[in-house]
Enzyme design. Sequence first.
Site, PDB file in Angstrom:
ATOM      1  N   HIS A 146      17.876  63.032  73.799  1.00  0.00           N
ATOM      2  CA  HIS A 146      17.062  61.871  74.182  1.00  0.00           C
ATOM      3  C   HIS A 146      15.848  61.699  73.286  1.00  0.00           C
ATOM      4  O   HIS A 146      14.863  61.080  73.666  1.00  0.00           O
ATOM      5  CB  HIS A 146      16.638  61.984  75.653  1.00  0.00           C
ATOM      6  CG  HIS A 146      17.806  61.908  76.598  1.00  0.00           C
ATOM      7  ND1 HIS A 146      17.822  62.498  77.829  1.00  0.00           N
ATOM      8  CD2 HIS A 146      19.013  61.302  76.465  1.00  0.00           C
ATOM      9  CE1 HIS A 146      18.986  62.269  78.421  1.00  0.00           C
ATOM     10  NE2 HIS A 146      19.732  61.546  77.615  1.00  0.00           N
ATOM     11  N   CYS A 154       8.240  53.673  64.119  1.00  0.00           N
ATOM     12  CA  CYS A 154       8.108  52.291  64.557  1.00  0.00           C
ATOM     13  C   CYS A 154       9.467  51.782  65.043  1.00  0.00           C
ATOM     14  O   CYS A 154      10.461  51.889  64.328  1.00  0.00           O
ATOM     15  CB  CYS A 154       7.599  51.449  63.387  1.00  0.00           C
ATOM     16  SG  CYS A 154       7.611  49.676  63.719  1.00  0.00           S
ATOM     17  N   CYS A 193       1.808  49.249  63.447  1.00  0.00           N
ATOM     18  CA  CYS A 193       2.567  49.958  62.416  1.00  0.00           C
ATOM     19  C   CYS A 193       1.903  49.731  61.058  1.00  0.00           C
ATOM     20  O   CYS A 193       1.646  48.584  60.681  1.00  0.00           O
ATOM     21  CB  CYS A 193       3.998  49.425  62.392  1.00  0.00           C
ATOM     22  SG  CYS A 193       4.964  50.028  61.003  1.00  0.00           S
TER      23      CYS A 193
HETATM   24 ZN   LIG Z   1       6.979  48.956  61.631  1.00  0.00          ZN
END
Ligand SMILES: [Zn+2]
Length: 320
Positions: A146, A154, A193
Site C-alpha cells: 500500500h 506528486c 509541487c
Molecule cells: Zn507535480
Amino acid sequence: MKPRPSLDLAGTAEFLKSGACKSVYVLTGAGASTGAGIPDFRSPGGMYDSLRPELITATEAQRKRMRMDPVNVVMKDMFFQNQFPYLEVRRPFILGTQQQQWKATLTHWFMRFLEEEGLLKRLFTQNIDGLDYQTGISPELVTNVHGSLARVSCEGCGYEMPFDDFCAQVRTNVKDIYRTDPTAPAESSNINCPRCNAPLVKPNTVLFGSSLPSEFFEQLDDLNGADLLIVAGTSLVVSPANSVVMYVAKDCLRLIVNKEPVGQDLGIRYGKDATRDVWAGEVSCDEAFLDLIKMLGWQDKVRKIKHLLPESNQAMVKDL
Ligand SMILES: [Zn+2]
C-alpha cells in the site's frame, strides 16, 4: 512428498529448522506495528473512529462524506479535490515518522532474522510506516503493498520530493487538528509541487481508488515456490493484498499470527479441518514471534538488538 509438520507453533519451528523449509514468504498488517504504538487508523478508538471532520479544512459537502465514511480522507477523488483532509489527518504520523518516534517490534525483527538465516524470500507489508527498514532488512526483499509514508511524490506529475523537505512544509503549512503541536499554523495552506506547481505532493501511500504498485502483481507468481507463508497482524479483509494466501501451492504450510483466526473465506482451515494451516492462538504478534524465537534458539539474535526495541517489547524480553 514433503514431511508434514504438526500443525502448531512448535511444528512450524521444527519445520523452519529442518532444512526442508527453504523459502519463506510473509504478509504483514497493522498488528505487526501495534507494539510500536503506531497510531491505528481502523480499530475502534483509532484515528478514523475519532475523526472530527468539523476541524478539517473542507467544504460542508466534503465533511459530510467524511462523516459517512472516514475512508474518504484517503480516497483518490477527495485528494484531487482537496488535499487537506489527507494532510491534516496524517500530519502527526508523517512528522512522527521523520522523527523516528516509533521503533521496530519483535515482529519486524523476526523477518530480519529470517533473512539472516537465508530463509526469507519476500515480505509483503500492507503497512505504510516503514518500520521494517529499521531492522536493516534488505529493501529489495520488501514490497510495500500500500505504498510507504517515508517517500514523497506528486500525484500529478510524479516528481519525487525529498522526505525532509516535505516534512518542513508539512510543519509550516498544515494545521494540527489534534492540537498537540503549538508551533503548527492556525490555517492550512497548499504544499505545491516544485515541478508542476500543483498542490498534489504527498507521501507515496496508495490512495483508495488508485491501483497498487505493479511489482506487487508481478511478485504474486513467485509465491508458488513458498514452503511456508506467514500471515501476521492482518484481518485479511483488504483486497487484493489478501490474495497472497491463495497464490501459494496447495501443500504450502500457512502460519496465521493474529488474535482471531482469519481468512476462512479465503480457504484457510482451522482446528480439525486444518490440513496445512496453523493458528498461533489468541496472542499478539510480538508474543507469538518471541515464542517462535525461543523454539528456534534465536535468543542471541534478540539479545543483540534488545536495546532497540520499543518499550512494550522490552518487558517481554528482559529475562531472555
Ligand atoms: Zn507535480
